[in-house]
Design a protein around this motif. Structure first.
Motif, PDB file in Angstrom:
ATOM      1  N   LEU A  52       0.987  -1.540   0.033  1.00 61.75           N
ATOM      2  CA  LEU A  52       0.229   0.103  -0.044  1.00 61.75           C
ATOM      3  C   LEU A  52       0.871   1.288  -0.166  1.00 61.75           C
ATOM      4  N   LYS A  53       1.843   1.149   0.877  1.00 60.56           N
ATOM      5  CA  LYS A  53       2.835   2.385   0.581  1.00 60.56           C
ATOM      6  C   LYS A  53       3.422   2.659  -0.801  1.00 60.56           C
ATOM      7  N   LYS A  54       3.743   1.504  -1.451  1.00 63.03           N
ATOM      8  CA  LYS A  54       4.091   1.394  -2.827  1.00 63.03           C
ATOM      9  C   LYS A  54       3.047   1.939  -3.647  1.00 63.03           C
ATOM     10  N   ALA A  55       1.777   1.948  -3.331  1.00 66.83           N
ATOM     11  CA  ALA A  55       0.823   2.493  -4.154  1.00 66.83           C
ATOM     12  C   ALA A  55       0.556   3.944  -3.677  1.00 66.83           C
ATOM     13  N   GLY A  56       1.435   4.504  -2.777  1.00 67.09           N
ATOM     14  CA  GLY A  56       1.000   6.081  -2.295  1.00 67.09           C
ATOM     15  C   GLY A  56       0.269   6.306  -1.105  1.00 67.09           C
ATOM     16  N   PHE A  57      -0.195   5.352  -0.221  1.00 65.27           N
ATOM     17  CA  PHE A  57      -0.872   5.429   0.888  1.00 65.27           C
ATOM     18  C   PHE A  57       0.130   5.700   1.995  1.00 65.27           C
ATOM     19  N   VAL A  58      -0.168   6.662   3.083  1.00 69.50           N
ATOM     20  CA  VAL A  58       0.594   6.960   3.832  1.00 69.50           C
ATOM     21  C   VAL A  58       0.119   6.181   5.451  1.00 69.50           C
ATOM     22  N   PHE A  59       0.901   5.761   6.230  1.00 67.52           N
ATOM     23  CA  PHE A  59       0.430   5.144   7.393  1.00 67.52           C
ATOM     24  C   PHE A  59       1.018   5.961   8.475  1.00 67.52           C
ATOM     25  N   GLY A  60       0.308   5.929   9.724  1.00 67.60           N
ATOM     26  CA  GLY A  60       0.613   6.620  11.152  1.00 67.60           C
ATOM     27  C   GLY A  60       0.177   7.802  11.134  1.00 67.60           C
ATOM     28  N   GLU A  61      -0.760   8.311  10.538  1.00 66.66           N
ATOM     29  CA  GLU A  61      -1.142   9.553  10.623  1.00 66.66           C
ATOM     30  C   GLU A  61      -2.356   9.598  11.627  1.00 66.66           C
ATOM     31  N   ILE A  62      -2.862  10.741  12.155  1.00 70.30           N
ATOM     32  CA  ILE A  62      -4.041  10.947  13.184  1.00 70.30           C
ATOM     33  C   ILE A  62      -5.177  10.828  12.282  1.00 70.30           C
ATOM     34  N   ASP A  63      -6.311  10.311  12.826  1.00 66.18           N
ATOM     35  CA  ASP A  63      -7.416  10.295  12.149  1.00 66.18           C
ATOM     36  C   ASP A  63      -7.498   9.710  10.986  1.00 66.18           C
ATOM     37  N   ALA A  64      -6.560   8.788  10.466  1.00 69.22           N
ATOM     38  CA  ALA A  64      -6.441   8.048   9.271  1.00 69.22           C
ATOM     39  C   ALA A  64      -7.790   7.140   9.122  1.00 69.22           C
ATOM     40  N   LEU A  65      -7.935   6.961   7.811  1.00 66.49           N
ATOM     41  CA  LEU A  65      -9.048   5.850   7.655  1.00 66.49           C
ATOM     42  C   LEU A  65      -8.669   4.516   7.838  1.00 66.49           C
ATOM     43  N   ILE A  66      -9.446   3.517   8.350  1.00 71.61           N
ATOM     44  CA  ILE A  66      -9.106   2.301   8.737  1.00 71.61           C
ATOM     45  C   ILE A  66      -9.531   1.138   7.633  1.00 71.61           C
ATOM     46  N   LEU A  67      -8.340   0.581   7.136  1.00 64.32           N
ATOM     47  CA  LEU A  67      -8.476  -0.633   6.278  1.00 64.32           C
ATOM     48  C   LEU A  67      -8.547  -1.624   7.110  1.00 64.32           C
ATOM     49  N   VAL A  68      -9.753  -2.505   7.103  1.00 60.45           N
ATOM     50  CA  VAL A  68     -10.081  -3.799   7.851  1.00 60.45           C
ATOM     51  C   VAL A  68     -10.018  -4.801   7.035  1.00 60.45           C
ATOM     52  N   ILE A  69      -9.025  -5.777   7.417  1.00 53.12           N
ATOM     53  CA  ILE A  69      -8.619  -7.137   6.967  1.00 53.12           C
ATOM     54  C   ILE A  69      -9.157  -7.965   7.946  1.00 53.12           C
ATOM     55  N   LYS A  70     -10.208  -8.896   7.370  1.00 57.31           N
ATOM     56  CA  LYS A  70     -10.700  -9.903   8.213  1.00 57.31           C
ATOM     57  C   LYS A  70     -10.471 -11.345   7.432  1.00 57.31           C
ATOM     58  N   ILE A  71      -9.847 -12.283   8.156  1.00 64.57           N
ATOM     59  CA  ILE A  71      -9.832 -13.613   7.600  1.00 64.57           C
ATOM     60  C   ILE A  71     -10.372 -14.835   8.603  1.00 64.57           C
ATOM     61  N   LYS A  72     -11.209 -15.513   8.095  1.00 68.46           N
ATOM     62  CA  LYS A  72     -12.032 -16.599   8.883  1.00 68.46           C
ATOM     63  C   LYS A  72     -11.587 -17.889   8.175  1.00 68.46           C
ATOM     64  N   SER A  73     -11.743 -18.935   8.827  1.00 65.02           N
ATOM     65  CA  SER A  73     -11.584 -20.308   8.228  1.00 65.02           C
ATOM     66  C   SER A  73     -12.514 -21.299   9.042  1.00 65.02           C
ATOM     67  N   LEU A  74     -12.760 -22.297   8.332  1.00 69.71           N
ATOM     68  CA  LEU A  74     -13.799 -23.384   8.736  1.00 69.71           C
ATOM     69  C   LEU A  74     -13.111 -24.474   8.117  1.00 69.71           C
ATOM     70  N   GLU A  75     -12.651 -25.792   8.951  1.00 72.46           N
ATOM     71  CA  GLU A  75     -11.849 -26.896   8.442  1.00 72.46           C
ATOM     72  C   GLU A  75     -13.223 -27.739   7.925  1.00 72.46           C
ATOM     73  N   ILE A  76     -13.067 -28.198   6.925  1.00 67.66           N
ATOM     74  CA  ILE A  76     -14.188 -29.123   6.361  1.00 67.66           C
ATOM     75  C   ILE A  76     -13.498 -30.180   5.697  1.00 67.66           C
ATOM     76  N   GLU A  77     -13.566 -31.516   6.212  1.00 66.58           N
ATOM     77  CA  GLU A  77     -12.662 -32.625   5.627  1.00 66.58           C
ATOM     78  C   GLU A  77     -11.392 -32.390   5.112  1.00 66.58           C
ATOM     79  N   ASP A  78     -10.995 -32.599   4.106  1.00 68.98           N
ATOM     80  CA  ASP A  78      -9.595 -32.414   3.473  1.00 68.98           C
ATOM     81  C   ASP A  78      -9.170 -30.959   3.124  1.00 68.98           C
ATOM     82  N   SER A  79     -10.039 -30.181   3.325  1.00 70.31           N
ATOM     83  CA  SER A  79      -9.788 -28.672   2.907  1.00 70.31           C
ATOM     84  C   SER A  79     -10.512 -27.583   3.901  1.00 70.31           C
ATOM     85  N   MET A  80     -10.517 -26.351   3.613  1.00 77.47           N
ATOM     86  CA  MET A  80     -10.883 -25.366   4.584  1.00 77.47           C
ATOM     87  C   MET A  80     -11.795 -24.519   3.711  1.00 77.47           C
ATOM     88  N   ALA A  81     -12.842 -24.053   4.307  1.00 77.83           N
ATOM     89  CA  ALA A  81     -13.588 -23.057   3.503  1.00 77.83           C
ATOM     90  C   ALA A  81     -13.004 -21.622   4.284  1.00 77.83           C
TER      91      ALA A  81
END
Length: 142
Positions: A52-81
């Motif tokens: 994201l820095k390479k794309a021009g975004f700046v981090f560590g500023e006050i009142d910055a927007l929040i980019l939320v990353i969510k990763i969830k998984s559930l094991e199903i037999e031999d794979s995962m959802a």
């Protein structure tokens, strides 16, 4: 007929590839909600911050927007959802009667995948989502 197709093709290129507006976004903070045991939160954060820095975004500023990353998984037999989501959260003022201030997602995309190699498949899905976000950002800001 040729003129109509040419005009249609030309005008379709004038519009953004995303339904979201990413104009004037510069400052970001990352929030990572990793609900898996096969992904490392620090590794995710370092990789995404660098991209994201390479794309021009700046981090560590006050009142910055929040980019939320969510990763969830559930094991199903031999794979995962696996569900991988990214969302841009910010404080907004509604157009309601009292102009209510609230926190809202102004960009959100997700992928639902079946992972046989969970780490590799999740990393690939996350890269695709981030690349789409960066592409939409660049499209709106050029």
């Amino acid at each position: 007929m040729k003129k109509f197709l040419l005009i249609l093709l030309f005008t379709s290129q004038l519009f953004s590839a995303s339904i979201y507006t990413l104009d004037n976004i510069h400052d970001l903070n990352l929030y990572i909600d990793n609900q898996t045991d096969f992904m490392d939160k620090k590794e995710i954060k370092d990789s995404l911050t660098q991209k994201l820095k390479k794309a021009g975004f700046v981090f560590g500023e006050i009142d910055a927007l929040i980019l939320v990353i969510k990763i969830k998984s559930l094991e199903i037999e031999d794979s995962m959802a696996i569900v991988v989501s990214i969302g841009l959260g910010e404080e907004v003022i509604t157009r309601r009667k009292d102009k209510i201030e609230t926190f809202s997602y102004t960009y959100i995309e997700s992928k639902f995948i079946e992972g046989y190699d969970p780490k590799e498949d999740t990393t690939e899905a996350l890269d695709t989502l981030i690349n789409d976000f960066i592409e939409a950002y660049e499209d709106d800001n050029t």
